[in-house]
Design a protein around this motif. Structure first.
Motif, PDB file in Angstrom:
ATOM      1  N   PRO A   1     110.907 -78.766 -33.536  1.00 36.03           N
ATOM      2  CA  PRO A   1     111.411 -77.388 -33.601  1.00 36.03           C
ATOM      3  C   PRO A   1     112.936 -77.381 -33.630  1.00 36.03           C
ATOM      4  CG  PRO A   1     110.570 -77.876 -31.411  1.00 36.03           C
ATOM      5  CD  PRO A   1     110.302 -79.087 -32.255  1.00 36.03           C
TER       6      PRO A   1
ATOM      7  N   ALA B   1      99.807 -71.137 -39.091  1.00 33.85           N
ATOM      8  CA  ALA B   1     101.168 -70.595 -39.101  1.00 33.85           C
ATOM      9  C   ALA B   1     101.406 -69.831 -40.392  1.00 33.85           C
ATOM     10  CB  ALA B   1     102.193 -71.724 -38.989  1.00 33.85           C
TER      11      ALA B   1
ATOM     12  N   CYS C   1     105.998 -69.334 -38.427  1.00 31.88           N
ATOM     13  CA  CYS C   1     106.719 -70.606 -38.415  1.00 31.88           C
ATOM     14  C   CYS C   1     108.161 -70.400 -37.963  1.00 31.88           C
ATOM     15  CB  CYS C   1     106.633 -71.300 -39.762  1.00 31.88           C
ATOM     16  SG  CYS C   1     107.441 -70.418 -41.091  1.00 31.88           S
ATOM     17  N   TYR C   2     108.561 -69.153 -37.689  1.00 29.40           N
ATOM     18  CA  TYR C   2     109.847 -68.883 -37.059  1.00 29.40           C
ATOM     19  C   TYR C   2     109.741 -67.588 -36.264  1.00 29.40           C
ATOM     20  CZ  TYR C   2     110.824 -65.130 -40.363  1.00 29.40           C
ATOM     21  OH  TYR C   2     110.767 -63.963 -41.076  1.00 29.40           O
TER      22      TYR C   2
ATOM     23  N   THR D   1     109.754 -73.508 -36.063  1.00 24.28           N
ATOM     24  CA  THR D   1     108.798 -74.523 -35.612  1.00 24.28           C
ATOM     25  C   THR D   1     109.075 -75.871 -36.259  1.00 24.28           C
ATOM     26  OG1 THR D   1     107.205 -73.864 -37.301  1.00 24.28           O
ATOM     27  CG2 THR D   1     106.954 -72.874 -35.117  1.00 24.28           C
ATOM     28  N   ARG D   2     109.838 -75.867 -37.363  1.00 27.09           N
ATOM     29  CA  ARG D   2     110.192 -77.119 -38.044  1.00 27.09           C
ATOM     30  C   ARG D   2     111.696 -77.181 -38.266  1.00 27.09           C
ATOM     31  NH1 ARG D   2     107.223 -78.576 -43.237  1.00 27.09           N
ATOM     32  NH2 ARG D   2     109.107 -77.580 -43.986  1.00 27.09           N
TER      33      ARG D   2
END
Length: 115
Positions: free
Chosen positions: A3, A49, A61-62, A83-84
């Motif tokens: 993250p 997601a 995802c955010y 998340t990434r």
């Protein structure tokens, strides 16, 4: 995937209304979603997601978090939690983000940081 977080304190100009700032932030949030959708391979988003607003049954995802200041002299805080880590880099390198920041420069006090 690790993250990542992007956070900034915004110091709006005194003549900038809360509505102007909110419109600009909403535009940025929409551009973030568009930027991620256009740059991520379709199969890179797990089915659990989504890109954009999360529903009750999924997670995004955010997360875009805006904490407005209750005092005109104090900064507002905006944080985007991804998340990434790759998504943070996609956002920071996007031409949409730079154009959005350029449009918002007039809303911020001199020396204020933008996303």
């Amino acid at each position: 995937a690790r993250p990542a977080i992007c956070a900034v304190q915004l110091r709006p100009r005194t003549e900038c209304s809360a509505e102007q700032l909110e419109r600009w932030l909403c535009e940025g949030r929409a551009l973030l979603e568009k930027s991620l959708r256009s740059r991520r391979p379709a199969d890179s988003v797990p089915t659990s997601a989504i890109i954009g607003e999360a529903s009750c049954h999924s997670r995004s995802c955010y997360q875009w978090i805006h904490i407005p200041s209750g005092d005109v002299s104090a900064p507002s805080t905006v944080a985007i939690v991804f998340t990434r880590n790759d998504d943070l880099h996609l956002w920071r390198s996007s031409t949409e983000r730079q154009a959005w920041l350029d449009r918002g420069a007039g809303l911020a006090r001199d020396g204020a940081s933008l996303l």
